[in-house]
Write a protein that holds these residues in place. Structure first.
Motif, mmCIF file in Angstrom:
data_model
loop_
_atom_site.group_PDB
_atom_site.id
_atom_site.type_symbol
_atom_site.label_atom_id
_atom_site.label_comp_id
_atom_site.label_asym_id
_atom_site.label_seq_id
_atom_site.Cartn_x
_atom_site.Cartn_y
_atom_site.Cartn_z
ATOM 1 N N THR A 142 1.089 -1.310 -0.043
ATOM 2 C CA THR A 142 0.056 0.167 0.078
ATOM 3 C C THR A 142 0.951 1.321 0.060
ATOM 4 O O THR A 142 0.561 2.340 -0.644
ATOM 5 C CB THR A 142 -1.031 0.001 1.259
ATOM 6 N N THR A 143 1.909 1.063 0.624
ATOM 7 C CA THR A 143 2.829 2.268 0.544
ATOM 8 C C THR A 143 3.278 2.745 -0.592
ATOM 9 O O THR A 143 3.353 3.992 -1.220
ATOM 10 C CB THR A 143 3.949 1.893 1.650
ATOM 11 N N ILE A 144 3.660 1.723 -1.491
ATOM 12 C CA ILE A 144 4.088 1.812 -2.624
ATOM 13 C C ILE A 144 3.077 2.310 -3.883
ATOM 14 O O ILE A 144 3.182 3.192 -4.642
ATOM 15 C CB ILE A 144 4.741 0.674 -3.431
ATOM 16 N N ALA A 145 1.787 1.720 -3.631
ATOM 17 C CA ALA A 145 0.714 1.955 -4.214
ATOM 18 C C ALA A 145 0.061 3.526 -4.177
ATOM 19 O O ALA A 145 0.196 4.235 -4.980
ATOM 20 C CB ALA A 145 -0.353 1.126 -3.962
ATOM 21 N N ALA A 146 0.274 3.830 -2.892
ATOM 22 C CA ALA A 146 -0.226 5.442 -2.526
ATOM 23 C C ALA A 146 1.245 6.290 -3.334
ATOM 24 O O ALA A 146 0.692 7.415 -3.738
ATOM 25 C CB ALA A 146 -0.017 5.547 -1.192
ATOM 26 N N GLY A 147 2.094 5.874 -3.192
ATOM 27 C CA GLY A 147 3.264 6.611 -3.690
ATOM 28 C C GLY A 147 3.337 6.659 -5.362
ATOM 29 O O GLY A 147 3.460 7.758 -5.935
ATOM 30 N N ASN A 206 -10.373 0.525 6.927
ATOM 31 C CA ASN A 206 -8.997 -0.169 6.889
ATOM 32 C C ASN A 206 -7.923 1.053 6.556
ATOM 33 O O ASN A 206 -8.170 1.860 5.692
ATOM 34 C CB ASN A 206 -9.042 -1.135 5.843
ATOM 35 N N ASP A 207 -6.852 1.016 7.274
ATOM 36 C CA ASP A 207 -5.752 2.106 7.069
ATOM 37 C C ASP A 207 -5.146 2.113 5.704
ATOM 38 O O ASP A 207 -5.008 3.010 5.063
ATOM 39 C CB ASP A 207 -4.668 1.738 8.010
ATOM 40 N N ASP A 208 -4.920 0.673 5.297
ATOM 41 C CA ASP A 208 -4.614 0.906 3.848
ATOM 42 C C ASP A 208 -5.490 1.426 2.699
ATOM 43 O O ASP A 208 -5.092 2.186 1.842
ATOM 44 C CB ASP A 208 -4.230 -0.565 3.373
ATOM 45 N N ALA A 209 -6.911 0.984 2.924
ATOM 46 C CA ALA A 209 -7.721 1.743 2.009
ATOM 47 C C ALA A 209 -7.941 3.222 2.066
ATOM 48 O O ALA A 209 -7.993 3.844 1.037
ATOM 49 C CB ALA A 209 -9.137 0.909 2.093
ATOM 50 N N LEU A 210 -7.738 3.544 3.263
ATOM 51 C CA LEU A 210 -7.827 5.165 3.563
ATOM 52 C C LEU A 210 -6.559 5.746 2.649
ATOM 53 O O LEU A 210 -6.668 6.790 2.401
ATOM 54 C CB LEU A 210 -7.919 5.372 5.141
ATOM 55 N N ALA A 211 -5.497 5.072 2.954
ATOM 56 C CA ALA A 211 -4.217 5.834 2.229
ATOM 57 C C ALA A 211 -4.412 5.649 0.917
ATOM 58 O O ALA A 211 -3.841 6.844 0.236
ATOM 59 C CB ALA A 211 -3.036 4.855 2.772
ATOM 60 N N LEU A 212 -4.911 4.783 0.262
ATOM 61 C CA LEU A 212 -5.456 4.841 -1.232
ATOM 62 C C LEU A 212 -6.412 5.793 -1.506
ATOM 63 O O LEU A 212 -6.120 6.899 -2.676
ATOM 64 C CB LEU A 212 -5.735 3.420 -1.686
ATOM 65 N N LEU A 213 -7.260 6.108 -0.714
ATOM 66 C CA LEU A 213 -8.435 6.840 -0.885
ATOM 67 C C LEU A 213 -7.908 8.398 -0.691
ATOM 68 O O LEU A 213 -8.373 9.215 -1.821
ATOM 69 C CB LEU A 213 -9.530 6.772 -0.001
ATOM 70 N N ASP A 214 -7.030 8.589 0.114
ATOM 71 C CA ASP A 214 -6.439 9.882 0.270
ATOM 72 C C ASP A 214 -5.570 10.247 -1.195
ATOM 73 O O ASP A 214 -5.402 11.483 -1.343
ATOM 74 C CB ASP A 214 -5.375 10.015 1.203
ATOM 75 N N GLN A 215 -5.199 9.492 -1.794
ATOM 76 C CA GLN A 215 -4.696 9.745 -3.098
ATOM 77 C C GLN A 215 -5.223 9.804 -4.285
ATOM 78 O O GLN A 215 -4.827 9.741 -5.484
ATOM 79 C CB GLN A 215 -3.078 8.905 -3.234
ATOM 80 N N CYS A 216 -6.754 9.629 -4.081
ATOM 81 C CA CYS A 216 -7.735 9.538 -5.331
ATOM 82 C C CYS A 216 -8.148 11.057 -5.419
ATOM 83 O O CYS A 216 -8.693 11.610 -4.666
ATOM 84 C CB CYS A 216 -8.714 8.897 -4.852
ATOM 85 N N SER A 217 -7.748 11.456 -6.592
ATOM 86 C CA SER A 217 -7.986 12.990 -7.065
ATOM 87 C C SER A 217 -9.727 12.678 -7.525
ATOM 88 O O SER A 217 -10.422 13.982 -7.162
ATOM 89 C CB SER A 217 -7.429 13.655 -8.244
#
Length: 229
Positions: free
Chosen positions: A17-22, A53-64
């Motif tokens: 997830t860290t990489i996906a968010a990056g 879920n923290d991972d899903a939230l991290a991805l959501l935070d990077q969705c424009s």
């Protein structure tokens, strides 16, 4: 032109997830619109708005694009165990047929750059004889492989790539995420990985004190995916 990829890892807890968010952040800073999906997640926390879920939230935070949490993560389970076991305990049968519509709705939003993140490694059980890899096959998405660099990662990386290609999908690129900076002969191991994975390397991400999406993006290169920088 819309581009979408399925993100998988060589194991669990290797910073997928860290990489996906990056990657999403790197795409955003080029001016691309972004979206993401993590169709199934376990280890979720109860909130007033439901399980999160923290991972899903991290991805959501990077969705424009304006996506609701349930669009990104339609199947959320509280126990921090394998998703198929968590679903079974909740009386939910996970299947490709149930996951597909939710993911396709995100893809149909038409973001310039969309990531669909799996759970754990490539062969993660759903129900019956189905695996999460079958979802990637049904979506016909190219794959980005996140390699958690530590002892044993070469075997895991090469076997993962072989399995993905045997399933008929193209590996668009891989990322070296150095989860154990004390790995013996780190440079030699990275060179061996580069030789054993005949697909573009999208970056080598060191162990960061604060692995924010912005910080991770500094170590990633989307050019091999055809994304202009």
């Amino acid at each position: 032109m819309s581009r979408a990829y399925f993100v998988t890892g060589t194991d669990t807890e290797i910073g997928k997830t860290t990489i996906a968010a990056g990657l999403l952040h790197a795409a955003r800073r080029t001016g691309l619109s972004t979206a993401a999906a993590k169709p199934v997640a376990s280890g979720c926390v109860a909130t007033p708005d439901g399980l999160r879920n923290d991972d899903a939230l991290a991805l959501l935070d990077q969705c424009s694009l304006a996506l609701a949490y349930d669009e990104v993560n339609p199947f959320a389970f509280a126990p921090a165990i394998a998703p198929h076991l968590a679903a079974r305990e909740e009386g939910v049968e996970l299947s490709v047929a149930r996951l597909l519509p939710a993911v396709r709705r995100v893809l149909q939003r038409g973001a310039d750059f969309t990531l669909v993140e799996g759970a754990g490694g490539w062969r993660v059980p759903l129900a019956g004889d189905e695996n999460l890899s079958d979802l990637a096959v049904a979506l016909e998405l190219p794959v980005i492989l996140v390699v958690g660099v530590r002892l044993g990662c070469i075997n895991h990386a090469v076997l993962s790539l072989e399995a993905i290609e045997r399933d008929g999908l193209r590996v668009a690129g891989w990322v070296a995420n150095i989860v154990d900076p004390q790995t013996s002969r780190l440079d030699e191991n990275l060179a061996t990985l580069a030789g054993g994975l005949p697909v573009p390397c999208l970056g080598r991400v060191p162990r960061l004190s604060r692995a924010t999406a912005e910080a991770v993006a500094e170590h990633l290169d989307l050019a091999p995916l055809g994304v202009a920088l």
